[in-house]
Design a protein around this motif. Structure first.
Motif, PDB file in Angstrom:
ATOM      1  N   LEU A 114       0.819  -1.210   0.000  1.00 19.21           N
ATOM      2  CA  LEU A 114       0.000   0.000   0.000  1.00 19.21           C
ATOM      3  C   LEU A 114       0.854   1.261   0.000  1.00 19.21           C
ATOM      4  N   ARG A 115       1.977   1.207   0.699  1.00 23.65           N
ATOM      5  CA  ARG A 115       2.883   2.354   0.705  1.00 23.65           C
ATOM      6  C   ARG A 115       3.373   2.651  -0.710  1.00 23.65           C
ATOM      7  N   LEU A 116       3.718   1.593  -1.449  1.00 21.35           N
ATOM      8  CA  LEU A 116       4.200   1.770  -2.810  1.00 21.35           C
ATOM      9  C   LEU A 116       3.073   2.238  -3.738  1.00 21.35           C
ATOM     10  N   ALA A 117       1.902   1.643  -3.604  1.00 17.01           N
ATOM     11  CA  ALA A 117       0.773   2.045  -4.447  1.00 17.01           C
ATOM     12  C   ALA A 117       0.448   3.523  -4.261  1.00 17.01           C
ATOM     13  N   LEU A 161      -6.659  -2.093   4.191  1.00 18.59           N
ATOM     14  CA  LEU A 161      -5.964  -0.881   3.774  1.00 18.59           C
ATOM     15  C   LEU A 161      -6.394  -0.443   2.377  1.00 18.59           C
ATOM     16  N   LEU A 162      -6.648  -1.414   1.499  1.00 19.59           N
ATOM     17  CA  LEU A 162      -7.155  -1.073   0.167  1.00 19.59           C
ATOM     18  C   LEU A 162      -8.503  -0.375   0.261  1.00 19.59           C
ATOM     19  N   LEU A 163      -9.398  -0.932   1.067  1.00 25.72           N
ATOM     20  CA  LEU A 163     -10.719  -0.332   1.239  1.00 25.72           C
ATOM     21  C   LEU A 163     -10.618   1.066   1.849  1.00 25.72           C
ATOM     22  N   SER A 164      -9.752   1.214   2.822  1.00 25.52           N
ATOM     23  CA  SER A 164      -9.580   2.518   3.462  1.00 25.52           C
ATOM     24  C   SER A 164      -9.045   3.548   2.477  1.00 25.52           C
ATOM     25  N   TRP A 165      -8.075   3.133   1.662  1.00 24.11           N
ATOM     26  CA  TRP A 165      -7.512   4.042   0.660  1.00 24.11           C
ATOM     27  C   TRP A 165      -8.582   4.461  -0.346  1.00 24.11           C
ATOM     28  N   ALA A 166      -9.387   3.495  -0.788  1.00 25.89           N
ATOM     29  CA  ALA A 166     -10.471   3.811  -1.724  1.00 25.89           C
ATOM     30  C   ALA A 166     -11.429   4.827  -1.102  1.00 25.89           C
ATOM     31  N   ALA A 167     -11.753   4.646   0.173  1.00 20.60           N
ATOM     32  CA  ALA A 167     -12.669   5.572   0.845  1.00 20.60           C
ATOM     33  C   ALA A 167     -12.045   6.957   0.988  1.00 20.60           C
ATOM     34  N   GLN A 168     -10.744   7.000   1.277  1.00 27.93           N
ATOM     35  CA  GLN A 168     -10.064   8.289   1.424  1.00 27.93           C
ATOM     36  C   GLN A 168     -10.033   9.063   0.103  1.00 27.93           C
ATOM     37  N   LEU A 169      -9.817   8.342  -0.995  1.00 29.97           N
ATOM     38  CA  LEU A 169      -9.753   9.000  -2.296  1.00 29.97           C
ATOM     39  C   LEU A 169     -11.126   9.429  -2.787  1.00 29.97           C
ATOM     40  N   GLY A 170     -12.135   8.628  -2.472  1.00 26.24           N
ATOM     41  CA  GLY A 170     -13.500   8.954  -2.865  1.00 26.24           C
ATOM     42  C   GLY A 170     -13.656   9.117  -4.365  1.00 26.24           C
ATOM     43  N   PHE A 175      -8.867   5.411 -11.024  1.00 21.52           N
ATOM     44  CA  PHE A 175      -8.309   4.104 -11.355  1.00 21.52           C
ATOM     45  C   PHE A 175      -9.026   3.030 -10.547  1.00 21.52           C
ATOM     46  N   SER A 176      -8.908   1.789 -11.005  1.00 25.84           N
ATOM     47  CA  SER A 176      -9.522   0.657 -10.318  1.00 25.84           C
ATOM     48  C   SER A 176      -8.570   0.079  -9.281  1.00 25.84           C
ATOM     49  N   LEU A 177      -9.144  -0.463  -8.211  1.00 32.22           N
ATOM     50  CA  LEU A 177      -8.377  -1.151  -7.175  1.00 32.22           C
ATOM     51  C   LEU A 177      -8.872  -2.589  -7.077  1.00 32.22           C
ATOM     52  N   LEU A 178      -7.941  -3.535  -7.100  1.00 34.00           N
ATOM     53  CA  LEU A 178      -8.295  -4.944  -6.992  1.00 34.00           C
ATOM     54  C   LEU A 178      -7.474  -5.616  -5.903  1.00 34.00           C
ATOM     55  N   CYS A 218     -13.535  -0.750  -6.490  1.00 38.73           N
ATOM     56  CA  CYS A 218     -12.620  -1.448  -5.581  1.00 38.73           C
ATOM     57  C   CYS A 218     -13.248  -2.786  -5.262  1.00 38.73           C
ATOM     58  N   ARG A 219     -12.596  -3.880  -5.703  1.00 38.70           N
ATOM     59  CA  ARG A 219     -13.215  -5.196  -5.586  1.00 38.70           C
ATOM     60  C   ARG A 219     -12.213  -6.237  -5.094  1.00 38.70           C
ATOM     61  N   PHE A 220     -12.753  -7.286  -4.488  1.00 35.04           N
ATOM     62  CA  PHE A 220     -11.999  -8.453  -4.042  1.00 35.04           C
ATOM     63  C   PHE A 220     -12.486  -9.609  -4.908  1.00 35.04           C
ATOM     64  N   VAL A 221     -11.621 -10.103  -5.799  1.00 29.77           N
ATOM     65  CA  VAL A 221     -12.029 -11.115  -6.770  1.00 29.77           C
ATOM     66  C   VAL A 221     -10.972 -12.206  -6.891  1.00 29.77           C
ATOM     67  N   ASP A 222     -11.400 -13.360  -7.411  1.00 27.24           N
ATOM     68  CA  ASP A 222     -10.436 -14.436  -7.633  1.00 27.24           C
ATOM     69  C   ASP A 222      -9.994 -14.451  -9.096  1.00 27.24           C
ATOM     70  N   TYR A 223      -9.137 -15.421  -9.428  1.00 25.21           N
ATOM     71  CA  TYR A 223      -8.538 -15.468 -10.762  1.00 25.21           C
ATOM     72  C   TYR A 223      -9.549 -15.799 -11.856  1.00 25.21           C
TER      73      TYR A 223
END
Length: 230
Positions: A114-117, A161-170, A175-178, A218-223
């Motif tokens: 997340l720091r790098l993203a 952390l991904l969900l929190s970042w998505a909420a912060q950016l609003g 861009f998409s987050l996966l 922002c989604r949680f998905v499999d392959y």
């Protein structure tokens, strides 16, 4: 031609994704602690020339983003794929794990990606995709991580952390987050008993990543593209 940065590229799923994007005709920046020591990356570099740039970087280092930004220069990214991670201590027991072991696990699997993203977000093109390798074991609803509870917790932290970042950016996020579950794959971490080969996992992951371009969700998905409960 897309510009793809892939962190954790030296072997396994990461190396498979590097190969897949090169075969598509894209330009790949492959980040690994010791890319020169990866026979797979060396072979791909010989085959694809300037379309593969190797970046030596310890992703856990505080200066990782600075190192990578310097290598990218003015290049803007269409895909940012964060695959690096560790399984953690062999004894996955909160009663016996050391502070150093738990710090390393959560740093590698949750904080560093997340720091790098966040640091590279300014270099993303509109409708880019940021994808982090997560695990079905991160799902609090499915709770399948009984055998590797600390690893599962670190991946749940990544998802959080991904969900929190998505909420912060609003609404400002373009861009998409996966969070990606690659399946149980025959890698050093997954073991030889895993049902999926690297190629099978990657052949699913790439279409899932590409289908996310332009969705800005922002989604949680499999392959296979199946939605997973957070």
């Amino acid at each position: 031609m897309l510009n793809v940065l892939l962190a954790g590229a030296s072997r396994g799923i990461g190396l498979g994704l590097v190969r897949a994007y090169l075969e598509r005709g894209d330009r790949v920046f492959a980040v690994a602690r010791d890319p020169a020591g990866s026979a797979g990356l060396t072979e791909l570099a010989a085959q694809h020339g300037a379309r593969l740039q190797l970046i030596a970087c310890d992703l856990n280092a505080p200066a990782a983003a600075t190192t990578i930004r310097a290598a990218l220069g003015e290049t803007r990214l269409d895909r940012l794929l964060l695959n690096a991670g560790v399984a953690g201590p062999a004894a996955q027991d909160v009663a016996s794990v050391s502070e150093a072991e738990i710090a390393q696990l959560f740093l590698s699997n949750a904080i560093a990606p997340l720091r790098l993203a966040r640091a590279l977000a300014a270099q993303l093109n509109t409708d880019a995709v940021v994808a982090c390798t997560s695990s079905v074991m991160a799902s609090l609803q499915l709770s399948p991580g009984a055998d590797l509870p600390l690893y599962a917790a670190s991946k749940a932290a990544l998802n959080s952390l991904l969900l929190s970042w998505a909420a912060q950016l609003g609404a400002a996020r373009d861009f998409s987050l996966l969070a990606l579950h690659p399946g149980w794959v025959q890698t050093d971490m997954g073991g030889t008993q895993a049902p999926l080969s690297v190629a099978q996992s990657v052949n699913g992951l790439v279409p899932v990543i590409e289908a996310a371009a332009g969705r800005r969700d922002c989604r949680f998905v499999d392959y296979q593209g199946q939605e997973l409960p957070w």
